[in-house]
Design an enzyme around this catalytic site. Sequence first.
Site, short mmCIF file in Angstrom:
data_model
loop_
_atom_site.label_atom_id
_atom_site.label_comp_id
_atom_site.label_asym_id
_atom_site.label_seq_id
_atom_site.Cartn_x
_atom_site.Cartn_y
_atom_site.Cartn_z
N ASN A 12 0.86 -1.18 0.00
CA ASN A 12 0.00 0.00 0.00
C ASN A 12 0.90 1.23 0.00
OD1 ASN A 12 -1.86 2.01 0.47
ND2 ASN A 12 -2.30 1.41 2.59
N LYS A 14 0.10 4.24 -0.34
CA LYS A 14 -0.57 5.43 0.17
C LYS A 14 -0.33 6.60 -0.80
CE LYS A 14 -0.15 3.50 4.74
NZ LYS A 14 -0.16 3.70 6.17
N HIS A 101 -9.54 1.33 4.65
CA HIS A 101 -8.31 1.64 5.40
C HIS A 101 -8.61 2.71 6.45
CE1 HIS A 101 -4.28 2.91 6.37
NE2 HIS A 101 -3.88 1.76 5.88
N GLU A 173 -5.67 -5.02 10.83
CA GLU A 173 -4.73 -3.90 10.88
C GLU A 173 -5.03 -3.06 12.13
OE1 GLU A 173 -2.57 -1.83 7.47
OE2 GLU A 173 -4.43 -0.74 7.65
P1 PGA Z 1 2.69 0.75 7.63
O1 PGA Z 1 1.28 0.94 6.90
O2 PGA Z 1 3.26 -0.54 7.13
O3 PGA Z 1 3.49 1.95 7.20
O4 PGA Z 1 2.41 0.72 9.08
C1 PGA Z 1 0.39 -0.10 6.81
C2 PGA Z 1 -0.90 0.47 6.31
O5 PGA Z 1 -1.40 1.42 6.91
O6 PGA Z 1 -1.45 0.05 5.30
#
Ligand code: PGA
Length: 260
Positions: A12, A14, A101, A173
């Site tokens: 992901n 983002k 998310h 998550e």
């Molecule tokens: P992270 O993000 O691995 O940077 O904690 C995971 C996510 O929020 O999808």
Amino acid sequence: MNLENKKLVVANFKMNLASKTEKDYWLSNFIKAEKKSEATKNALILCPPAIFLDEFVKNINSKTTSFGAQNCFWEDKGSFTGEISPEMIKSLGGEFVILGHSERKRFLKETNEMINSKTKRVLKSGLSPIICVGENAEEKRNDQGLEIILNQLNSILEGINRGLINKIILCYEPVWAISANKPDHLPTINEIMGAKLLIKKFLVEEYGVNIAKRVKIIYGGSADSKNINQVCLEPEMDGVLVGKASLIPNELIKIVTSLN
Ligand code: PGA
């Protein structure tokens, strides 16, 4: 891509790879690193910013890599300014969509009802939703984690055709473990297993053992190549959703091969 017997690494990105230059740099480093890496039967699912999806699909040519988006709308087309539809994602070669998310809930006020509508539309288009569930820091402090996960599952999966449930990937998550929230620790193996068992039990009760065993349950939140044992292998998760660590191609590939 057929995901049977495979562990998944969902990247992901983002709202990163924040310019054409950064995106080109990532792509060329990834392609180099991938050529040098050892073979894997696991699946890597890259979910870049949607604006780059087409280019990712065209440039990355690997049997073990698939593509997806980080969000979509619950209609296929029409007057919905700024939105993208599952059909658009599909037409570019995407097979997956991350839904629900916590960052979208937090900054865009997405509700479980909205995520439910999106899930239905994504499945109707023949794509697989990767649905995030998990408690935030306050809910964890109040010992409400498992209750919150069950509420989310109940609302998000409401009215979904049971014949399509096995297309869904569920991601536990814990919001407090996401790197953007500066976590001071990761969930323990037991905490991850507790969430996984709860999700499994829910699926068995709602849909029966045969469907339940085909739904992949992955972990997300600060996953990297160093903690992959704790967050994925030991609690026997079906894979990981990786945020920050996806931005470094070598690290991402290391995560995939460490699941071999
Ligand atoms: P992270 O993000 O691995 O940077 O904690 C995971 C996510 O929020 O999808």
